[in-house]
Design an enzyme around this catalytic site. Structure first.
Site, PDB file in Angstrom:
ATOM      1  N   THR A 254      13.129  -1.688  -2.911  1.00  0.00           N
ATOM      2  CA  THR A 254      11.939  -2.126  -2.183  1.00  0.00           C
ATOM      3  C   THR A 254      10.687  -1.392  -2.655  1.00  0.00           C
ATOM      4  O   THR A 254      10.772  -0.264  -3.155  1.00  0.00           O
ATOM      5  CB  THR A 254      12.151  -1.862  -0.674  1.00  0.00           C
ATOM      6  OG1 THR A 254      10.914  -2.024   0.012  1.00  0.00           O
ATOM      7  CG2 THR A 254      12.630  -0.442  -0.407  1.00  0.00           C
ATOM      8  N   ASP A 255       9.530  -2.011  -2.435  1.00  0.00           N
ATOM      9  CA  ASP A 255       8.267  -1.332  -2.761  1.00  0.00           C
ATOM     10  C   ASP A 255       7.980  -0.180  -1.797  1.00  0.00           C
ATOM     11  O   ASP A 255       7.138   0.678  -2.074  1.00  0.00           O
ATOM     12  CB  ASP A 255       7.086  -2.331  -2.775  1.00  0.00           C
ATOM     13  CG  ASP A 255       6.853  -3.053  -1.452  1.00  0.00           C
ATOM     14  OD1 ASP A 255       7.625  -2.831  -0.495  1.00  0.00           O
ATOM     15  OD2 ASP A 255       5.890  -3.842  -1.377  1.00  0.00           O
ATOM     16  N   GLU A 256       8.704  -0.159  -0.653  1.00  0.00           N
ATOM     17  CA  GLU A 256       8.406   0.871   0.351  1.00  0.00           C
ATOM     18  C   GLU A 256       8.726   2.277  -0.142  1.00  0.00           C
ATOM     19  O   GLU A 256       8.238   3.255   0.428  1.00  0.00           O
ATOM     20  CB  GLU A 256       9.183   0.609   1.646  1.00  0.00           C
ATOM     21  CG  GLU A 256       8.824  -0.716   2.266  1.00  0.00           C
ATOM     22  CD  GLU A 256       9.069  -0.789   3.774  1.00  0.00           C
ATOM     23  OE1 GLU A 256       9.319   0.246   4.395  1.00  0.00           O
ATOM     24  OE2 GLU A 256       8.987  -1.906   4.295  1.00  0.00           O
TER      25      GLU A 256
ATOM     26  N   TYR B  82      13.996   4.372   6.804  1.00  0.00           N
ATOM     27  CA  TYR B  82      14.475   3.280   5.939  1.00  0.00           C
ATOM     28  C   TYR B  82      14.063   3.519   4.493  1.00  0.00           C
ATOM     29  O   TYR B  82      14.902   3.515   3.576  1.00  0.00           O
ATOM     30  CB  TYR B  82      13.929   1.925   6.430  1.00  0.00           C
ATOM     31  CG  TYR B  82      14.027   0.828   5.381  1.00  0.00           C
ATOM     32  CD1 TYR B  82      15.266   0.332   4.989  1.00  0.00           C
ATOM     33  CD2 TYR B  82      12.883   0.317   4.760  1.00  0.00           C
ATOM     34  CE1 TYR B  82      15.373  -0.650   4.009  1.00  0.00           C
ATOM     35  CE2 TYR B  82      12.973  -0.671   3.791  1.00  0.00           C
ATOM     36  CZ  TYR B  82      14.225  -1.146   3.416  1.00  0.00           C
ATOM     37  OH  TYR B  82      14.316  -2.113   2.440  1.00  0.00           O
TER      38      TYR B  82
ATOM     39  N   LYS C 121      16.289   4.257   1.074  1.00  0.00           N
ATOM     40  CA  LYS C 121      16.253   3.409  -0.131  1.00  0.00           C
ATOM     41  C   LYS C 121      15.825   4.249  -1.344  1.00  0.00           C
ATOM     42  O   LYS C 121      16.314   4.049  -2.455  1.00  0.00           O
ATOM     43  CB  LYS C 121      15.310   2.222   0.063  1.00  0.00           C
ATOM     44  CG  LYS C 121      15.771   1.180   1.060  1.00  0.00           C
ATOM     45  CD  LYS C 121      17.066   0.450   0.671  1.00  0.00           C
ATOM     46  CE  LYS C 121      16.886  -0.491  -0.494  1.00  0.00           C
ATOM     47  NZ  LYS C 121      18.117  -1.319  -0.713  1.00  0.00           N
TER      48      LYS C 121
HETATM   49  P1  NAD Z   1      19.365  -8.036   5.723  1.00  0.00           P
HETATM   50  O1  NAD Z   1      19.292  -6.949   6.728  1.00  0.00           O
HETATM   51  O2  NAD Z   1      18.953  -9.412   6.117  1.00  0.00           O
HETATM   52  O3  NAD Z   1      20.865  -8.152   5.166  1.00  0.00           O
HETATM   53  C1  NAD Z   1      21.634  -7.033   4.828  1.00  0.00           C
HETATM   54  C2  NAD Z   1      23.084  -7.485   4.654  1.00  0.00           C
HETATM   55  O4  NAD Z   1      23.860  -6.346   4.275  1.00  0.00           O
HETATM   56  C3  NAD Z   1      23.721  -8.040   5.936  1.00  0.00           C
HETATM   57  O5  NAD Z   1      24.442  -9.219   5.645  1.00  0.00           O
HETATM   58  C4  NAD Z   1      24.665  -6.939   6.379  1.00  0.00           C
HETATM   59  O6  NAD Z   1      25.812  -7.418   7.096  1.00  0.00           O
HETATM   60  C5  NAD Z   1      25.057  -6.322   5.041  1.00  0.00           C
HETATM   61  N1  NAD Z   1      25.495  -4.924   5.156  1.00  0.00           N
HETATM   62  C6  NAD Z   1      24.879  -3.916   5.843  1.00  0.00           C
HETATM   63  N2  NAD Z   1      25.582  -2.782   5.709  1.00  0.00           N
HETATM   64  C7  NAD Z   1      26.638  -3.055   4.887  1.00  0.00           C
HETATM   65  C8  NAD Z   1      27.699  -2.280   4.365  1.00  0.00           C
HETATM   66  N3  NAD Z   1      27.824  -0.977   4.653  1.00  0.00           N
HETATM   67  N4  NAD Z   1      28.589  -2.874   3.549  1.00  0.00           N
HETATM   68  C9  NAD Z   1      28.496  -4.216   3.263  1.00  0.00           C
HETATM   69  N5  NAD Z   1      27.508  -4.988   3.763  1.00  0.00           N
HETATM   70  C10 NAD Z   1      26.589  -4.422   4.556  1.00  0.00           C
HETATM   71  O7  NAD Z   1      18.531  -7.521   4.474  1.00  0.00           O
HETATM   72  P2  NAD Z   1      17.634  -8.350   3.446  1.00  0.00           P
HETATM   73  O8  NAD Z   1      16.277  -8.516   3.998  1.00  0.00           O
HETATM   74  O9  NAD Z   1      18.401  -9.519   2.985  1.00  0.00           O
HETATM   75  O10 NAD Z   1      17.526  -7.270   2.269  1.00  0.00           O
HETATM   76  C11 NAD Z   1      18.514  -7.235   1.222  1.00  0.00           C
HETATM   77  C12 NAD Z   1      18.183  -6.097   0.292  1.00  0.00           C
HETATM   78  O11 NAD Z   1      16.890  -6.282  -0.246  1.00  0.00           O
HETATM   79  C13 NAD Z   1      18.155  -4.724   0.972  1.00  0.00           C
HETATM   80  O12 NAD Z   1      18.717  -3.792   0.096  1.00  0.00           O
HETATM   81  C14 NAD Z   1      16.676  -4.438   1.186  1.00  0.00           C
HETATM   82  O13 NAD Z   1      16.425  -3.062   1.172  1.00  0.00           O
HETATM   83  C15 NAD Z   1      16.072  -5.127  -0.016  1.00  0.00           C
HETATM   84  N6  NAD Z   1      14.702  -5.641   0.127  1.00  0.00           N
HETATM   85  C16 NAD Z   1      14.362  -6.418   1.201  1.00  0.00           C
HETATM   86  C17 NAD Z   1      13.071  -6.942   1.283  1.00  0.00           C
HETATM   87  C18 NAD Z   1      12.646  -7.837   2.427  1.00  0.00           C
HETATM   88  O14 NAD Z   1      11.457  -8.153   2.542  1.00  0.00           O
HETATM   89  N7  NAD Z   1      13.544  -8.283   3.293  1.00  0.00           N
HETATM   90  C19 NAD Z   1      12.145  -6.662   0.274  1.00  0.00           C
HETATM   91  C20 NAD Z   1      12.527  -5.842  -0.797  1.00  0.00           C
HETATM   92  C21 NAD Z   1      13.817  -5.354  -0.869  1.00  0.00           C
HETATM   93  O1  DAU Z   2       8.038  -4.162   1.564  1.00  0.00           O
HETATM   94  C1  DAU Z   2       9.393  -4.541   1.514  1.00  0.00           C
HETATM   95  C2  DAU Z   2      10.012  -4.335   2.864  1.00  0.00           C
HETATM   96  O2  DAU Z   2       9.499  -5.354   3.713  1.00  0.00           O
HETATM   97  C3  DAU Z   2      11.544  -4.374   2.852  1.00  0.00           C
HETATM   98  O3  DAU Z   2      12.014  -3.296   2.103  1.00  0.00           O
HETATM   99  C4  DAU Z   2      12.099  -4.290   4.274  1.00  0.00           C
HETATM  100  O4  DAU Z   2      13.506  -4.435   4.251  1.00  0.00           O
HETATM  101  C5  DAU Z   2      11.489  -5.404   5.089  1.00  0.00           C
HETATM  102  O5  DAU Z   2      11.917  -5.295   6.434  1.00  0.00           O
HETATM  103  C6  DAU Z   2       9.963  -5.345   5.034  1.00  0.00           C
HETATM  104  O6  DAU Z   2       9.466  -4.164   5.731  1.00  0.00           O
HETATM  105  P1  DAU Z   2       8.181  -4.231   6.687  1.00  0.00           P
HETATM  106  O7  DAU Z   2       8.260  -3.116   7.639  1.00  0.00           O
HETATM  107  O8  DAU Z   2       6.932  -4.407   5.903  1.00  0.00           O
HETATM  108  O9  DAU Z   2       8.509  -5.661   7.407  1.00  0.00           O
HETATM  109  P2  DAU Z   2       8.355  -6.138   8.921  1.00  0.00           P
HETATM  110  O10 DAU Z   2       8.570  -7.617   8.908  1.00  0.00           O
HETATM  111  O11 DAU Z   2       9.167  -5.334   9.855  1.00  0.00           O
HETATM  112  O12 DAU Z   2       6.828  -5.851   9.224  1.00  0.00           O
HETATM  113  C7  DAU Z   2       5.800  -6.420   8.430  1.00  0.00           C
HETATM  114  C8  DAU Z   2       4.478  -5.915   8.968  1.00  0.00           C
HETATM  115  O13 DAU Z   2       4.266  -6.481  10.268  1.00  0.00           O
HETATM  116  C9  DAU Z   2       4.440  -4.418   9.158  1.00  0.00           C
HETATM  117  O14 DAU Z   2       3.132  -3.953   8.835  1.00  0.00           O
HETATM  118  C10 DAU Z   2       4.711  -4.211  10.639  1.00  0.00           C
HETATM  119  C11 DAU Z   2       4.129  -5.459  11.272  1.00  0.00           C
HETATM  120  N1  DAU Z   2       4.811  -5.945  12.494  1.00  0.00           N
HETATM  121  C12 DAU Z   2       6.167  -6.117  12.452  1.00  0.00           C
HETATM  122  C13 DAU Z   2       6.839  -6.554  13.553  1.00  0.00           C
HETATM  123  C14 DAU Z   2       8.347  -6.730  13.522  1.00  0.00           C
HETATM  124  C15 DAU Z   2       4.087  -6.246  13.627  1.00  0.00           C
HETATM  125  O15 DAU Z   2       2.835  -6.115  13.652  1.00  0.00           O
HETATM  126  N2  DAU Z   2       4.752  -6.688  14.719  1.00  0.00           N
HETATM  127  C16 DAU Z   2       6.107  -6.845  14.747  1.00  0.00           C
HETATM  128  O16 DAU Z   2       6.660  -7.225  15.804  1.00  0.00           O
END
Ligand code: NAD
Ligand code: DAU
Length: 354
Positions: free
Chosen positions: A132-134, A158, A162
Site C-alpha cells: 500500500t501507499d500508506e 495498519y 504493512k
Molecule cells: P480485504 O480486507 O477486503 O480482504 C482481505 C482478505 O484477506 C479477506 O478475504 C480475508 O479473509 C483474508 N485474510 C485475512 N487474514 C488472513 C490470513 N491470516 N490468512 C489468509 N487469509 C486472510 O482487503 P483488500 O482491500 O482486498 O486488500 C487486499 C490487499 O491489498 C491487502 O494486502 C491490502 O493491504 C492491500 N491494499 C489495499 C488497498 C485498498 O484500497 N483496499 C490499496 C492498496 C493495497
Molecule cells: O491508501 C491505500 C489504503 O487505502 C489501503 O492500504 C487500505 O487497506 C484501505 O483501507 C485504504 O485506507 P484508507 O484509510 O485511506 O481508507 P478508508 O476507506 O478507511 O478511508 C478513506 C478516507 O476517508 C480516509 O481519509 C478516512 C476517511 N473516512 C473513512 C471512513 C471509513 C471518513 O471520513 N469517514 C469514514 O467513515
C-alpha cells in the site's frame, strides 16, 4: 497455476474474477475467511474447475507447504491482510499476526518450496506482495507524490504492519534471492468492497437515510484507483516486473474526502432519487481518526514507463459503475452487513456521534 492469498477479499476476488476472464490458468485461492472474506463475491465461479478454494491461514506453514507441494504454483500473490486502518486503531494485534507474522511464515514456506524447484520452474517462480501507499506516511499539500524511493514512514498500526511485511519481502530477496515483486497501490474502490471503507459505507448509509460520517474537516486527500486497474497493474508486474523491485500504482486522481462524498450523493440522487431531498443533507462531520494521514499521492511513472501500465478508468467512469453496482447487488450487501458488521459500526461510530 497461481496461488492467490486473500482471494475472498475485495481486491483478491476482483483479481481472480478478472484473471479467469482473461486466462485459463487455474487459481488456488487460500483465504482464512475473516469478516472481510466473502465467498459470495466469487459465486460467479461456482462449478468452475479453474478456481480451487481452500480455507486457511497464510501463517499455517504445514498447510501452505502441503498446498505448494500438491499444486506446484508458478507464483504466489499475497493479498491476504487485515486492511482497515480504523480496525487497526481499535485492535492492532490481528494486524501484527496476519500482516507481519503471517507474511513472514508465508515467505519462509515459499522459500523452502522455491529452493526445491529446479531449472525453468525455479527461474520462473515469483512471490508478489501486494502492499500500500500508506507505508510512505503522510504528505503536505505541496509535497511531490510518493515514488518507489520515498522512505517508509508509516503512521497507523495498519501501515506499520504493512511496512514491516514489505521489509521482510525485501530481505527475502536481498538475503536469500527469493524472486519477489512488490506493488504499493493507492486507495481502491469498486465492486465487492466491504462497506467499512469510505465509498461503500457512504453509498449504503446514504441509501438507508443514515448520517454520512466525514472524519474531521473532510479535506484529507487520497488518490483513488478503480479496482480492476489495480488488478491489471498486478498482472503486468507479475508478467514483466524486475525481481526485487517495487512498483507504485495509482490513479493520478487525488481528491479530498468531502468531494468523494458529494460525488456519491449526487450519483445516488440521480440514479435513485430520495423524496426526502438531496443526500448531501446527511453529511455529518464527526471527530477525526487518531493519527489521520492528511494526504497520499502516488507517482506511478515507473510502472507506466517500464511496463506500459496506466489506468483505464477515469474517476468519473469508475465511481458511476461502483454506485450502480451497489444499487444492483443488494443481496451481496445484505449478506455482508449482518451481525458482525453492525457491531463494528457501533464500536467505530457511536463514540463519534456522541
Ligand atoms: P480485504 O480486507 O477486503 O480482504 C482481505 C482478505 O484477506 C479477506 O478475504 C480475508 O479473509 C483474508 N485474510 C485475512 N487474514 C488472513 C490470513 N491470516 N490468512 C489468509 N487469509 C486472510 O482487503 P483488500 O482491500 O482486498 O486488500 C487486499 C490487499 O491489498 C491487502 O494486502 C491490502 O493491504 C492491500 N491494499 C489495499 C488497498 C485498498 O484500497 N483496499 C490499496 C492498496 C493495497
Ligand atoms: O491508501 C491505500 C489504503 O487505502 C489501503 O492500504 C487500505 O487497506 C484501505 O483501507 C485504504 O485506507 P484508507 O484509510 O485511506 O481508507 P478508508 O476507506 O478507511 O478511508 C478513506 C478516507 O476517508 C480516509 O481519509 C478516512 C476517511 N473516512 C473513512 C471512513 C471509513 C471518513 O471520513 N469517514 C469514514 O467513515
Amino acid at each position: 497455476m497461481i496461488l492467490v492469498t486473500g482471494g475472498a477479499g475485495f481486491i483478491g476476488a476482483n483479481f481472480i474474477l478478472d484473471w479467469l476472464r482473461l486466462h485459463d490458468e487455474p487459481v488456488l485461492n487460500l483465504d482464512k475467511l475473516t469478516y472481510a472474506g466473502n465467498l459470495a463475491s466469487l459465486a460467479g465461479l461456482q462449478g468452475d474447475g479453474r478456481h480451487v478454494f481452500v480455507r486457511g491461514d497464510i501463517g499455517d506453514r504445514g498447510l501452505v507447504a502441503r498446498l505448494l507441494a500438491e499444486y506446484r504454483p508458478r507464483a504466489i500473490l499475497n493479498f491476504a491482510a487485515e486492511s482497515h486502518v480504523d480496525r487497526s486503531i481499535h485492535g492492532p494485534e490481528d494486524f501484527i499476526q496476519t500482516n507481519v507474522v503471517g507474511t513472514f511464515h508465508l515467505l519462509e514456506t515459499a522459500r523452502a518450496y522455491w529452493a526445491g524447484l529446479s531449472g525453468g520452474e525455479r527461474d520462473a517462480f515469483r512471490f508478489l506482495h501486494v502492499s500500500t501507499d500508506e507505508v510512505y506516511g503522510s504528505l503536505g499539500p505541496h509535497d511531490a507524490p510518493f515514488t518507489e524511493t520515498t522512505p517508509y514512514a508509516p503512521n497507523s498500526p495498519y501501515s506499520a504492519s504493512k511496512a514491516a511485511s514489505g521489509h521482510l519481502v525485501r530481505a527475502s530477496h536481498h538475503t536469500y534471492g527469493l524472486p519477489t515483486l512488490t506493488t504499493n497501490c493507492s486507495n481502491n474502490y469498486g465492486p465487492f468492497q466491504f462497506p467499512e471503507k469510505l465509498i461503500p459505507l457512504m453509498i449504503l448509509n446514504a441509501l438507508q437515510g443514515k448520517p454520512l460520517p466525514v472524519y474531521g474537516d473532510g479535506l484529507n486527500v487520497r488518490d483513488w484507483l478503480y479496482v480492476t486497474d489495480h488488478c491489471a497493474a498486478i498482472r503486468a508486474v507479475l508478467a514483466c516486473g524486475r525481481t526485487g523491485e517495487t512498483y507504485n500504482v495509482g490513479g493520478w486522481n487525488e481528491m479530498p474526502n468531502i468531494e468523494i462524498v458529494h460525488t456519491v450523493c449526487a450519483l445516488l440522487d440521480d440514479m435513485r432519487p430520495d423524496p426526502r431531498g438531496p443526500r448531501a443533507r446527511l453529511i455529518a462531520h464527526v471527530p477525526d481518526r487518531p493519527g489521520h494521514d492528511r494526504r497520499y499521492a502516488i507517482d506511478a511513472g515507473r510502472i507506466h514507463r517500464e511496463l506500459g501500465w496506466k489506468p483505464a478508468e477515469t474517476f468519473g467512469s469508475g465511481i458511476r459503475k461502483t454506485v450502480k453496482w451497489y444499487l444492483e447487488h443488494a443481496a451481496w450487501t445484505d449478506q455482508v452487513t449482518s451481525g458482525g458488521y453492525r457491531e463494528w459500526m457501533s464500536l467505530n461510530y457511536a463514540e463519534r456521534q456522541a
